[in-house]
Design a protein around this motif. Structure first.
Motif, PDB file in Angstrom:
ATOM      1  N   ASP A 126       0.861  -1.181   0.000  1.00 25.54           N
ATOM      2  CA  ASP A 126       0.000   0.000   0.000  1.00 25.54           C
ATOM      3  C   ASP A 126       0.891   1.223   0.000  1.00 25.54           C
ATOM      4  OD1 ASP A 126      -2.863  -1.213   0.651  1.00 25.54           O
ATOM      5  OD2 ASP A 126      -1.347  -2.290   1.804  1.00 25.54           O
ATOM      6  N   ASN A 174      -4.562  14.401   4.826  1.00 25.12           N
ATOM      7  CA  ASN A 174      -5.849  13.955   4.279  1.00 25.12           C
ATOM      8  C   ASN A 174      -5.701  12.667   3.481  1.00 25.12           C
ATOM      9  OD1 ASN A 174      -6.957  16.169   5.463  1.00 25.12           O
ATOM     10  ND2 ASN A 174      -7.596  17.194   3.592  1.00 25.12           N
ATOM     11  N   MET A 202      -4.967   9.774   5.981  1.00 28.97           N
ATOM     12  CA  MET A 202      -6.162   9.428   6.775  1.00 28.97           C
ATOM     13  C   MET A 202      -7.191   8.677   5.919  1.00 28.97           C
ATOM     14  SD  MET A 202      -6.144  10.986   9.960  1.00 28.97           S
ATOM     15  CE  MET A 202      -5.266  12.313  10.784  1.00 28.97           C
ATOM     16  N   LEU A 229      -6.244   6.814   2.722  1.00 28.39           N
ATOM     17  CA  LEU A 229      -5.687   5.650   2.032  1.00 28.39           C
ATOM     18  C   LEU A 229      -4.836   4.775   2.938  1.00 28.39           C
ATOM     19  CD1 LEU A 229      -4.559   7.617  -1.115  1.00 28.39           C
ATOM     20  CD2 LEU A 229      -6.373   5.900  -1.076  1.00 28.39           C
ATOM     21  N   SER A 230      -4.335   5.337   4.014  1.00 26.64           N
ATOM     22  CA  SER A 230      -3.524   4.591   4.973  1.00 26.64           C
ATOM     23  C   SER A 230      -2.348   3.872   4.312  1.00 26.64           C
ATOM     24  CB  SER A 230      -4.426   3.576   5.692  1.00 26.64           C
ATOM     25  OG  SER A 230      -3.806   3.093   6.839  1.00 26.64           O
ATOM     26  N   GLN A 256       1.419   2.462   3.479  1.00 26.46           N
ATOM     27  CA  GLN A 256       2.543   2.049   4.324  1.00 26.46           C
ATOM     28  C   GLN A 256       3.750   2.956   4.125  1.00 26.46           C
ATOM     29  OE1 GLN A 256       1.945  -1.809   2.491  1.00 26.46           O
ATOM     30  NE2 GLN A 256       2.155  -2.746   4.492  1.00 26.46           N
ATOM     31  N   LEU A 279      -2.794   8.872  14.815  1.00 27.69           N
ATOM     32  CA  LEU A 279      -2.561   7.596  14.134  1.00 27.69           C
ATOM     33  C   LEU A 279      -1.495   6.814  14.876  1.00 27.69           C
ATOM     34  CD1 LEU A 279      -2.438   8.887  10.448  1.00 27.69           C
ATOM     35  CD2 LEU A 279      -4.366   7.801  11.613  1.00 27.69           C
ATOM     36  N   HIS A 327      -7.185  -1.462   3.330  1.00 26.00           N
ATOM     37  CA  HIS A 327      -6.650  -1.562   4.688  1.00 26.00           C
ATOM     38  C   HIS A 327      -5.414  -0.689   4.851  1.00 26.00           C
ATOM     39  CE1 HIS A 327      -8.818  -5.610   5.516  1.00 26.00           C
ATOM     40  NE2 HIS A 327      -9.578  -4.584   5.732  1.00 26.00           N
ATOM     41  N   GLY A 328      -4.332  -1.086   4.182  1.00 31.00           N
ATOM     42  CA  GLY A 328      -3.107  -0.305   4.304  1.00 31.00           C
ATOM     43  C   GLY A 328      -2.470  -0.473   5.662  1.00 31.00           C
ATOM     44  N   LEU A 329      -1.788   0.575   6.078  1.00 33.75           N
ATOM     45  CA  LEU A 329      -0.995   0.544   7.310  1.00 33.75           C
ATOM     46  C   LEU A 329      -1.903   0.288   8.507  1.00 33.75           C
ATOM     47  CD1 LEU A 329       1.821   1.112   8.449  1.00 33.75           C
ATOM     48  CD2 LEU A 329       1.166   3.512   8.612  1.00 33.75           C
ATOM     49  N   ILE A 330      -2.912   1.092   8.649  1.00 33.67           N
ATOM     50  CA  ILE A 330      -3.920   0.917   9.683  1.00 33.67           C
ATOM     51  C   ILE A 330      -5.257   1.192   8.995  1.00 33.67           C
ATOM     52  CG2 ILE A 330      -2.767   1.119  11.896  1.00 33.67           C
ATOM     53  CD1 ILE A 330      -2.857   4.117  11.619  1.00 33.67           C
ATOM     54  N   HIS A 331      -6.216   1.706   9.655  1.00 35.41           N
ATOM     55  CA  HIS A 331      -7.484   2.036   8.977  1.00 35.41           C
ATOM     56  C   HIS A 331      -7.976   3.328   9.576  1.00 35.41           C
ATOM     57  CE1 HIS A 331      -9.213   0.648  12.692  1.00 35.41           C
ATOM     58  NE2 HIS A 331      -8.261  -0.245  12.611  1.00 35.41           N
ATOM     59  N   PRO A 332      -7.403   4.415   9.131  1.00 36.32           N
ATOM     60  CA  PRO A 332      -7.658   5.686   9.829  1.00 36.32           C
ATOM     61  C   PRO A 332      -9.072   6.194   9.646  1.00 36.32           C
ATOM     62  CG  PRO A 332      -6.075   5.962   8.052  1.00 36.32           C
ATOM     63  CD  PRO A 332      -6.494   4.537   8.019  1.00 36.32           C
ATOM     64  N   MET A 376     -10.891   8.010   7.859  1.00 39.79           N
ATOM     65  CA  MET A 376     -11.301   9.187   7.088  1.00 39.79           C
ATOM     66  C   MET A 376     -11.949  10.333   7.865  1.00 39.79           C
ATOM     67  SD  MET A 376     -12.927   7.041   3.927  1.00 39.79           S
ATOM     68  CE  MET A 376     -12.187   5.471   3.465  1.00 39.79           C
ATOM     69  N   HIS A 432     -10.947  12.155  10.226  1.00 42.12           N
ATOM     70  CA  HIS A 432     -10.103  13.233  10.741  1.00 42.12           C
ATOM     71  C   HIS A 432      -9.373  14.014   9.651  1.00 42.12           C
ATOM     72  CE1 HIS A 432     -10.614  12.190  15.081  1.00 42.12           C
ATOM     73  NE2 HIS A 432     -11.052  11.075  14.511  1.00 42.12           N
ATOM     74  N   ILE A 433      -9.879  13.982   8.434  1.00 44.60           N
ATOM     75  CA  ILE A 433      -9.286  14.824   7.391  1.00 44.60           C
ATOM     76  C   ILE A 433      -9.567  16.294   7.704  1.00 44.60           C
ATOM     77  CG2 ILE A 433      -9.422  13.019   5.617  1.00 44.60           C
ATOM     78  CD1 ILE A 433     -11.853  14.432   4.439  1.00 44.60           C
TER      79      ILE A 433
END
Lengths: 293, 293
Positions: free
Chosen positions: A123, A216, A219, A221-222, A224, A254, B145-150, B152, B154-155
């Motif tokens: 990612d 943005n 937050m 796409l997250s 890596q 985060l 998913h990515g790194l975590i799952h922030p 959205m 908090h943009i």
């Protein structure tokens, strides 16, 4: 070794290359003129340097939907003469090889993911800050396409209270591209970014806006890892300023180990000017695999 | 028909259900208390109503990385007692069936994608506007998913010049959640949203902020449809106001037929209060398929 073709079709120049992986064996570039001349020049290169499949990373907007009647075309570009130009079929027909294509930013993202700063990750976000701002993202190793590919440059961010520049985006005024692109820097300060010294207040403001944009995108796409390229980013101190602003803006919301080390999280591209054609090789490899099942 | 289990594990209540597809055969809900009591109650339900696989859509933050030592756990939640609670293993071990889990918003996105307002599309954004704001997105039919799952919420978006409310997010003040969540409406106007009449200026401002958020999400993820749910959205005129603001903000920059008909592009959920458990059935089906190869 299989010889793959990579075409980076940019609005300013075309780059044609032959190689495999991160290895570029032949490479030429020439200015983007009218479609018929420019496509003929690219085609001549690949006739002279035969390849088994071709990947094209193209300036946009392009139609990426395989079930659309205009699949493979550049669509509503403001670039004169290029509207509705089919970028895929001329190569597929004349060369008789599998061809796959994507946007220029997704191409660069794929190149950096496969062989550069995003290697080993699934990612990855690639954001280029040049005359304009554009992004490409991979989720689970696949470029995010969706409805179209709006490329992230036109997101809205809060204005800095010190900034009275109206923004230069013809659609939105003060979207991220309107506030922080190379064109915006030039218009706001009356000089191109290259002509502003490192101590100029332009850079702190630029870092603020780019960090707001990155917050943005992260937050949402997250990724890596975030890879920041493009002409404006050729000023190394800017990375440090962006990381500082990003840290303040996220404010520990985060929680991930990767975000504790922003020097490894927000990075420069590793492939330099070859990211686009190396990404095009990835597309060519995919075209070959799809064709041979 | 295969009996699938769905658990919607929310911070306020747990919903346990048995069914398949969009059909819910049994359904109970109970308040979320301490983990040991609440998990025991859910486990008792699934022992009493045997299923072949279980899907869990869980409040977060959760660890979704299968290679992480804390995979399957709720991690740094502010909710008392629930930090580091393993939500997957207690069910997998006691029931001896395949279990798959994801975040609550990805669960709702999966449910609406498979059987609701996102049916037939591959790229869908689900945004819930309730006490907080959270989003889940599918790209190519897979949750991002990515790194975590922030998630959205908090943009950052530009503030409306008329708005002097400081925002209620403890991390960021005036991020989207801080400006436009149910909690923000309550704090700004001194009354809960349900108690504000349709003609109250709160709704125009709310639509403005949510449209700014949606523009950023759409410019980044490019979904084929946006599904807006949650308690704040139970006021139908809000959809119309949001579509008006969205159209003004995009200002014809995004060229796609789907965006010409915003009534079909920005829509309400179709599954109502069952989106979460129906999404959990999708996760259960995936767990079953992974287990049986």
């Amino acid at each position: 070794m299989i010889r793959l073709g990579g075409l980076e079709a940019g609005g300013t120049k075309f780059v044609c290359a032959v190689g495999n992986g991160a290895t570029v064996q032949q490479r030429v570039s020439f200015p983007t003129r009218k479609p018929e001349e420019t496509l003929a020049e690219a085609l001549a290169f690949f006739k002279h340097h035969p390849v088994q499949a071709l990947g094209i990373a193209c300036f946009g907007p392009v139609d990426l939907n395989p079930s659309s009647p205009t699949f493979g075309r550049i669509t509503a570009t403001p670039k004169p003469h290029w509207q509705n130009t089919d970028i895929v079929q001329p190569f597929a027909q004349a060369l008789g090889i599998p061809v796959h294509f994507d946007t220029d930013v997704n191409g660069a993202a794929l190149g950096e993911w496969a062989w550069g700063a995003g290697r080993g990750l699934n990612d990855v976000l690639y954001l280029t800050v040049g005359t304009g701002i554009g992004g490409g993202a991979l989720s689970g190793g696949r470029p995010i396409h969706g409805l179209i590919h709006p490329e992230m440059g036109h997101i809205r961010v809060p204005r800095d209270p010190s900034d009275c520049f109206a923004g230069c985006c013809p659609f939105h005024g003060d979207c991220l591209e309107g506030l922080a692109s190379g064109a915006a820097i030039h218009q706001r300060w009356g000089r191109a970014g290259e002509k502003l010294e490192d101590s100029h207040p332009a850079w702190r403001l630029e870092a603020r806006y780019l960090a707001l944009g990155l917050v943005n995108l992260v937050m949402t796409l997250s990724p890596q890892r975030v890879i920041l390229g493009g002409g404006v980013m050729r000023r190394p101190p800017l990375y440090t300023l962006i990381r500082q602003e990003f840290k303040m803006l996220v404010n520990d919301y985060l929680q991930a180990n990767q975000l504790k080390d922003l020097e490894s999280y927000i990075v420069a591209p590793a492939l330099g000017e070859n990211a686009g054609v190396v990404g095009a090789f990835v597309l060519a490899q995919q075209a070959l695999e799809a064709a041979t099942g």
